[in-house]
Design a protein around this motif. Structure first.
Motif, PDB file in Angstrom:
ATOM      1  N   PRO A 181      -6.344  -5.172  30.609  1.00 36.55           N
ATOM      2  CA  PRO A 181      -6.202  -4.589  29.269  1.00 36.55           C
ATOM      3  C   PRO A 181      -5.466  -5.570  28.354  1.00 36.55           C
ATOM      4  N   LEU A 182      -5.566  -5.317  27.083  1.00 34.25           N
ATOM      5  CA  LEU A 182      -5.010  -6.207  26.063  1.00 34.25           C
ATOM      6  C   LEU A 182      -3.531  -6.524  26.305  1.00 34.25           C
ATOM      7  N   LEU A 183      -3.204  -7.792  26.151  1.00 33.18           N
ATOM      8  CA  LEU A 183      -1.816  -8.234  26.194  1.00 33.18           C
ATOM      9  C   LEU A 183      -1.292  -8.270  24.770  1.00 33.18           C
ATOM     10  N   VAL A 184      -0.118  -7.722  24.540  1.00 33.62           N
ATOM     11  CA  VAL A 184       0.480  -7.725  23.212  1.00 33.62           C
ATOM     12  C   VAL A 184       1.715  -8.618  23.236  1.00 33.62           C
ATOM     13  N   ARG A 189     -15.839 -17.373  15.589  1.00 30.27           N
ATOM     14  CA  ARG A 189     -16.578 -18.088  16.627  1.00 30.27           C
ATOM     15  C   ARG A 189     -15.647 -18.850  17.561  1.00 30.27           C
ATOM     16  N   GLY A 190     -14.477 -19.226  17.047  1.00 28.87           N
ATOM     17  CA  GLY A 190     -13.553 -20.024  17.844  1.00 28.87           C
ATOM     18  C   GLY A 190     -13.003 -19.289  19.046  1.00 28.87           C
ATOM     19  N   LEU A 191     -12.956 -17.958  18.999  1.00 26.56           N
ATOM     20  CA  LEU A 191     -12.344 -17.216  20.103  1.00 26.56           C
ATOM     21  C   LEU A 191     -13.211 -17.295  21.364  1.00 26.56           C
ATOM     22  N   PRO A 192     -14.491 -16.886  21.310  1.00 31.31           N
ATOM     23  CA  PRO A 192     -15.287 -17.060  22.530  1.00 31.31           C
ATOM     24  C   PRO A 192     -15.480 -18.533  22.891  1.00 31.31           C
ATOM     25  N   LEU A 231     -14.036  -8.828  20.239  1.00 28.93           N
ATOM     26  CA  LEU A 231     -14.756  -9.889  20.949  1.00 28.93           C
ATOM     27  C   LEU A 231     -14.311 -10.019  22.403  1.00 28.93           C
ATOM     28  N   GLY A 232     -13.361  -9.175  22.813  1.00 25.06           N
ATOM     29  CA  GLY A 232     -12.962  -9.183  24.214  1.00 25.06           C
ATOM     30  C   GLY A 232     -11.924 -10.219  24.584  1.00 25.06           C
ATOM     31  N   PRO A 247     -19.053  -7.222  27.623  1.00 26.54           N
ATOM     32  CA  PRO A 247     -18.659  -8.638  27.510  1.00 26.54           C
ATOM     33  C   PRO A 247     -19.703  -9.455  26.750  1.00 26.54           C
ATOM     34  N   LEU A 248     -19.221 -10.321  25.879  1.00 26.96           N
ATOM     35  CA  LEU A 248     -20.085 -11.268  25.172  1.00 26.96           C
ATOM     36  C   LEU A 248     -20.520 -12.337  26.150  1.00 26.96           C
ATOM     37  N   SER A 249     -21.746 -12.753  26.049  1.00 27.86           N
ATOM     38  CA  SER A 249     -22.146 -13.910  26.853  1.00 27.86           C
ATOM     39  C   SER A 249     -22.507 -15.017  25.881  1.00 27.86           C
ATOM     40  N   LEU A 250     -21.824 -16.137  25.988  1.00 26.08           N
ATOM     41  CA  LEU A 250     -22.048 -17.215  25.021  1.00 26.08           C
ATOM     42  C   LEU A 250     -23.061 -18.209  25.572  1.00 26.08           C
TER      43      LEU A 250
END
Lengths: 264, 264, 264, 264
Positions: free
Chosen positions: C3-6, C167-170, C214-215, C261-264
């Protein structure tokens, strides 16, 4: 390597008297300095930031005024066109058709302008790289008209800001077409005043000088006897009274630059 | 309005002989042209794109080489510092401490550099506006040291690209500090080669000339006898053999520019 | 797919009580939502826009406060380092060393941070492309430490403005390292207030939500009970009282994103 | 808060059969997911990068094909217009007139489009800030037509590159007009292939998802059964076979976003 060409005039046509006054004064200044001169003014500002911005005299009155300038002052005149259908009638009245920067990719407009046989000055879009301009020029040249000029007027740089990349000038010059620096639009702050564009008049001589030092063919400078009350582009225009000193300096840099051609 | 100052040398120190060869040649060229000269080289490239990039001679050997250049060639020398603790020892060996662009906001480094009493050349970060530099200079000046130079080396423009905004030069000059144009780093393509930075050597003279035409204090140009085999920054360096002709041209523009000061 | 880290806290440490109050409150909120939590605060703001900006508690007091938070709240703590020599002592007090964006190319700092064995969070420089970050991470990883996080905090976009390219994140995630979105620094307006940075607090939730969709592994959010009176970064911080609702929303998007999940 | 609107189709019309095939397939997919659907295709690509790029079927054939799609598939259809004089005839055949990004400041085109009474989708110019769009919309609205949509398609970011600023979506939504994300044009690399634009198809789903998570009204996605052989925009199009899975995911994010409205 001709001496510097100066394309100058008010942003928009206001009246016959006003156009003749500015053209007359500019022609005199340029003649005294040995510079070429072309009168520039728009009969229709077709892409004002907001609807309430004044658009100018319209085509019929405007073309009559431009022809009047050409006749009485004896200088070539330039104006911008916005639709393919306007190119032919406008070309009967002026020497140079100008393609606005936002429209520099509109194929039909470029073809129609080229087909008139008039000289065509294409402004590089704020969204284009210098190396994209050969594709643009090729559209005009495909009509058999190679009387083409390419003008730099700044590139989008974040929001409401333009930046001029001096590398673009010699790069565009490799096409063989004359390259012009539009020093007053390049200091616009597009949309910077909310309902109108702002500008940094004080930096127009900076960009003009830097560009001329690179040996370009000409400069484009909007001028007005009272920029702060001009109907458009006031914040970035040069006062008419400041033109002699500015152009005298630019001519000195032009001579030096043309004695030292850059080799790219 | 002194004649143009030329800060030039290889990107990184390679050996005592190499440094002396370049400094000797450059000092000669500048003396012949009436230009000022400062030798520049780095003893440590502390921020290479990738870990495998060569970093240079290191501080001990490097400072010895720089002192050797100063002694035998008789010119001032400049090098860059990366940590506050390095400023004092480096200032004993060189005349000008340079703050790298990435580090131009690091308060402790600016204070430590200022405290040495040496001249401090701060490169404007690729992420800063020209009007942000007075805050940077004020950090150095707070030490009582106002021997400050401000250097333009390009601004981030999309990815892997820099653009030089010529307006920034006279803008920074309003601080009263001498403004330098770093013409070879400004044509870098940061990260443009994947594991190293690319460059557009052919445009360095373009930017140098445009900048000098504005009446700046000096130019910064990296040079090497064989740029393509230099250990860093090769793609944007000027060949040593091309320097005499380039500087001769720049001196002509410098003289003209200083005879026609810009008023902002 | 955890799960998300804060990663959240005040921009700079103000006092032990203040740090504990914020860490305590945030740990509670995150626990209730099932989010991971890391306390963030700086003991020294080493690159303030101007010299007069407050810098914080300093290293000795600051590390004591951070250790106190870790002990009493039981959460991991993160702080930033600015010189190689600071990494070892700081790593004794905290769980994650953070490399500031301006310093993300400083090889010695990355190596020293990596050598501590602590987790290292590298912020992507405002002047770097996403695809430049593998070179940066490789410097840390060369020490044998692959506990690396990569953080997006915006890219230079004209002057005094940042833009976040989603776009930079994935793209950065293809390195295999966890990617964090720093939603409050990404809405800074660097230098936008003259002597300090401005910010657009209202857009931090916008960027956080878009990024979380974007996960990504985590978000970085500076928070304060009274942002307008915080000693730094106030204009872009989120009020502590607004955090529960913001994080509840982000957790819902996180769950959905990780189910798709995004698949790049 | 209607469910997501999907504007999708091939970049340019190829034939009646091709249009019907794509529209039919897309209408089915959207109906199954509960999404709105509008078919999009251009009858004339009026601003190709180079003259040799294919322009499409032309107005007469193109409008007939669009009307055929509307009749047989039963979905609304959208196409773009390039001159004021084209607006009236095109509005007889389609439901939505689209103003191309380069033309979004051309007052006469906006007025002519508005005057038709058809819905008008204005793409934000690559050279405009989000806060400049109210001036653009006001030109259309001045005709008494407030059926206006505003579309984001990326902003100039250096040369040959666009970046999408997610802040612009909620910012434009404060006008009250529906906001659309054009996810395939936003990943174009304008001029990136020399004589044509490149693209990063793999990032279109990234931008679409991030945008939809903000609760926008719709997405614009160009699609083709074989993008690599499409006559234009192939590099940034989504394959038709990939649409069901992409849209299913976007619908899930749309539902979540609309349950958690952003408050700006």
């Amino acid at each position: 390597d001709l001496p510097l060409l100066v394309i100058a005039g008010p942003c928009q046509l206001e009246s016959a008297d006003h156009a003749q006054m500015i053209a007359g004064r500019m022609a005199e200044i340029c003649a005294a300095l040995g510079a070429g001169y072309v009168f520039k003014a728009s009969y229709d500002k077709a892409n004002r930031t907001s609807l309430s911005g004044r658009r100018g005299l319209g085509m019929d009155k405007g073309l009559a005024v431009l022809q009047g300038v050409r006749r009485s002052i004896g200088c070539p005149v330039l104006t911008d066109v916005h639709e393919p259908g306007h190119c032919a009638p406008v070309a009967e009245a002026v020497d140079v058709l100008q393609i606005p920067a936002f429209l520099c990719r509109q194929t039909d407009l470029l073809l129609a302008a080229g087909a008139t046989g008039a000289a065509v000055n294409v402004k590089k879009g704020q969204f284009l790289a210098p190396w994209d301009m050969p594709n643009v020029a090729a559209k005009v040249a495909s009509t058999g008209n190679d009387r083409i000029l390419l003008t730099e007027r700044g590139t989008s740089f974040g929001y409401n800001t333009l930046v001029t990349d001096m590398r673009g000038l010699p790069q565009m010059a490799t096409t063989g077409y004359p390259v012009i620096m539009d020093a007053t639009h390049a200091v616009q702050q597009p949309g910077g005043l909310g309902g109108a564009s702002g500008g940094q008049r004080e930096f127009a001589p900076v960009l003009a000088r830097a560009a001329v030092s690179l040996g370009i063919a000409g400069v484009f400078i909007e001028t007005h006897e009272a920029p702060d009350s001009a109907p458009s582009d006031g914040p970035n225009m040069i006062a008419l009274d400041d033109m002699p000193r500015l152009l005298e300096t630019l001519m000195a840099f032009d001579a030096l630059a043309k004695a030292h051609p850059l080799s790219l």
